[in-house]
Design a protein around this motif. Structure first.
Motif, short mmCIF file in Angstrom:
data_model
loop_
_atom_site.label_atom_id
_atom_site.label_comp_id
_atom_site.label_asym_id
_atom_site.label_seq_id
_atom_site.Cartn_x
_atom_site.Cartn_y
_atom_site.Cartn_z
N ARG A 1 0.87 -1.17 0.00
CA ARG A 1 0.00 0.00 0.00
C ARG A 1 0.91 1.22 0.00
N PHE B 1 -3.72 -5.85 14.55
CA PHE B 1 -3.96 -4.44 14.28
C PHE B 1 -4.62 -4.21 12.91
N GLN C 1 -16.03 -3.94 14.24
CA GLN C 1 -16.10 -2.50 14.51
C GLN C 1 -17.21 -2.16 15.50
N VAL D 1 -14.65 2.79 15.79
CA VAL D 1 -13.49 2.16 16.42
C VAL D 1 -13.45 0.67 16.10
P1 ATP Z 1 -6.36 2.77 8.39
O1 ATP Z 1 -6.01 4.15 7.90
O2 ATP Z 1 -5.50 2.28 9.55
O3 ATP Z 1 -6.47 1.75 7.28
P2 ATP Z 1 -9.07 3.66 8.35
O4 ATP Z 1 -8.87 5.13 8.55
O5 ATP Z 1 -9.32 3.13 6.99
O6 ATP Z 1 -7.82 2.86 9.02
P3 ATP Z 1 -11.72 3.65 9.35
O7 ATP Z 1 -12.32 3.44 8.01
O8 ATP Z 1 -11.79 5.03 9.95
O9 ATP Z 1 -10.19 3.15 9.33
O10 ATP Z 1 -12.32 2.56 10.34
C1 ATP Z 1 -12.64 2.84 11.68
C2 ATP Z 1 -11.86 1.95 12.63
O11 ATP Z 1 -11.97 0.57 12.24
C3 ATP Z 1 -10.36 2.22 12.65
O12 ATP Z 1 -10.05 3.29 13.51
C4 ATP Z 1 -9.83 0.91 13.16
O13 ATP Z 1 -9.90 0.85 14.60
C5 ATP Z 1 -10.78 -0.11 12.58
N1 ATP Z 1 -10.18 -0.74 11.39
C6 ATP Z 1 -10.18 -0.27 10.13
N2 ATP Z 1 -9.54 -1.11 9.30
C7 ATP Z 1 -9.12 -2.15 10.05
C8 ATP Z 1 -8.40 -3.36 9.78
N3 ATP Z 1 -8.02 -3.67 8.54
N4 ATP Z 1 -8.16 -4.21 10.80
C9 ATP Z 1 -8.57 -3.92 12.05
N5 ATP Z 1 -9.24 -2.80 12.37
C10 ATP Z 1 -9.52 -1.93 11.40
#
Ligand code: ATP
Length: 455
Positions: free
Chosen positions: A101, A188, A195, A305
């Motif tokens: 990425r 992570f 979620q 979250v």
């Molecule tokens: P990142 O930039 O780390 O990919 P994001 O900004 O795309 O995350 P959001 O779309 O805001 O994430 O999703 C809300 C929350 O869902 C995140 O703050 C995170 O805690 C969780 N989350 C998102 N993607 C993942 C993942 N692939 N695995 C585990 N948790 C996730």
């Protein structure tokens, strides 16, 4: 800036050894980006979800919960913009063909072999599948990449059935799926995760105030459940880089073993989602304001979250290594509400009369909280085991207990011990789990050791 107390290897090791987290399909070599939660992990995960649900839904008058389906009509993802925009920039190494990425790697060379990288292309991270027996374009559906859209498309259902007045919120917890280009850092970033999201609908013009309010609420939630304040930070997204519909976005970041990373995102999304779904479906999704006698589309504030990222954060901040005699004691100092096991009953011996008595004591308190009965190995080893899984209190039943009907209670954090009547046990444990000072005694109680510092 404060330092983390634990490295990832130690956490992963503890999680496998004690049954918190296993690799998915491990006996087949594992499936990348997927994890299984073991007997203790599921308890911790459920406790985290319950703590969020209690704070966000049950303790409030302005909130309701829903659980929408994971598969939704494909039009949802057209209207929300996900079909076109839910992409990550993918680059491929021209040497080793590994994919990355682009926004998560440093520099312009392949992190694996140093080779040249291709130009980035947009890769849509939604998982596709088919509904019904025919696999063609007309039967494509997507595994949801977020739970939020379930709340928007149910806005009117909830409004009509609950008669809520603005401001009010709809909350939900559940699985989401993203075909992440690269996964990693244990749980992570995975491809299947959970979620906890909430959409808070407000009158336009009051959104800035409510954004501040929720940012504050969410920060407090972490601290109230054992996260160190100095391990949390707020990262404000640059206004110029926000999506056109977003007024403000902040990440709550946590100091993970690998560094500062997002644990939660807060977004002020205006009326974008409701308007998009209203236009695409033809169903009016607005609000009639009794006071001003006008119809309008509410604005929305969204705290989103990941449960798994919370799990890792609570685990990291709970982890402590302390010198204890000639050894090192590993202890998970979980907040009592999150601890997978609240109380362990430990008979000093397996002798029949003592075991019967200890089981009776166990019977009196089980059902109130998650308990464990452990009669194997030395008492010292059993204490260590309970420390390592974060059990706040151990209750030891000894031969004297058969005479005086008293038991010894040991506090995980201070290792202080008190001896109290069995008749007072349940009440005392309940009070201590709710925060009472450990050395505060019930009638008929005495302090056995008070060397350790009380929290
Ligand atoms: P990142 O930039 O780390 O990919 P994001 O900004 O795309 O995350 P959001 O779309 O805001 O994430 O999703 C809300 C929350 O869902 C995140 O703050 C995170 O805690 C969780 N989350 C998102 N993607 C993942 C993942 N692939 N695995 C585990 N948790 C996730």
């Amino acid at each position: 800036m404060s330092e983390t107390t634990v490295n990832m290897e130690k956490l992963v090791n503890l999680c496998q050894r004690r049954g918190f987290v296993f690799q998915s399909s491990e006996i087949y070599g594992g499936l990348s980006g997927c994890w299984d939660y073991g007997p203790l992990g599921i308890e911790l995960k459920r406790n985290i979800k319950q703590a969020w649900w209690k704070a966000m839904v049950q303790d409030r008058d302005d909130m309701v919960g829903i659980e929408s389906s994971i598969l939704m009509a494909p039009q949802v993802w057209v209207a929300s913009g996900h079909l076109v925009n839910f992409t990550d920039p993918l680059v491929e190494c021209k040497g080793c063909n590994q994919r990355f990425r682009a926004d998560l790697i440093a520099g312009t060379k392949c992190p694996n072999c140093g080779g040249a990288l291709s130009e980035p292309r947009n890769f849509n991270t939604m998982f596709k599948t088919f509904i019904g027996p025919v696999e063609n374009d007309a039967s494509v559906v997507y595994l949801r990449p977020e739970t939020a859209q379930g709340m928007f498309v149910n806005f009117d259902n909830v409004l009509q059935t609950t008669r809520k007045k603005l401001p009010f919120g709809i909350a939900q917890q559940g699985k989401s799926f993203r075909n992440e280009i690269t996964t990693g850092n244990f749980i992570f970033r995975s491809r299947e995760f959970e979620q906890m999201e909430m959409e808070y609908f407000v009158k336009p013009g009051t959104d800035e105030k409510w954004f501040e309010y929720w940012l504050n609420e969410r920060m407090n939630w972490y601290v109230n459940h054992g996260i160190k304040r100095e391990h949390l930070s707020i990262l404000e997204h640059e206004k110029a880089k926000l999506a056109h519909y977003a007024k403000r976005v902040c990440d709550i970041t946590f100091l993970y073993p690998m560094g500062w990373e997002e644990i939660e995102g807060l977004a002020s999304r205006t009326d974008y989602d409701l308007k998009q779904h209203s236009n695409a479906s033809g169903k009016v999704l607005d609000y009639y304001d009794d006071e001003t006698k006008e119809h309008y589309t509410p604005y929305v504030i969204e705290p989103a979250v990941g449960v798994d990222r919370c799990f890792l954060a609570f685990l990291a901040d709970a982890y402590h290594e302390e010198p204890d005699k000639d050894e090192t004691r590993v202890v998970l100092k979980f907040h009592p509400s999150l601890a997978p096991v609240k109380v362990a009953i430990l008979p000093l011996s397996k002798k029949e009369n003592l075991a019967a008595y200890a089981k009776d004591v166990h019977q009196q308190i089980r059902g109130q909280y998650a308990t464990q009965y452990d009669d194997t190995q030395s008492i010292g080893r059993r204490y260590r085991r309970q420390d390592e899984i974060g059990t706040p209190y151990c209750v030891t039943v000894d031969f004297q207990s058969l005479e005086d009907h008293r038991v010894t209670v040991r506090d995980r954090d201070s290792m202080n011990q008190i001896r109290i009547p069995v008749a007072e046990l349940q009440k005392t444990l309940t009070a201590k789990l709710a925060g009472e000072a450990f050395l505060k005694l019930p009638a008929g109680g005495e302090v056995v050791t008070a060397k350790g510092k009380e929290a």
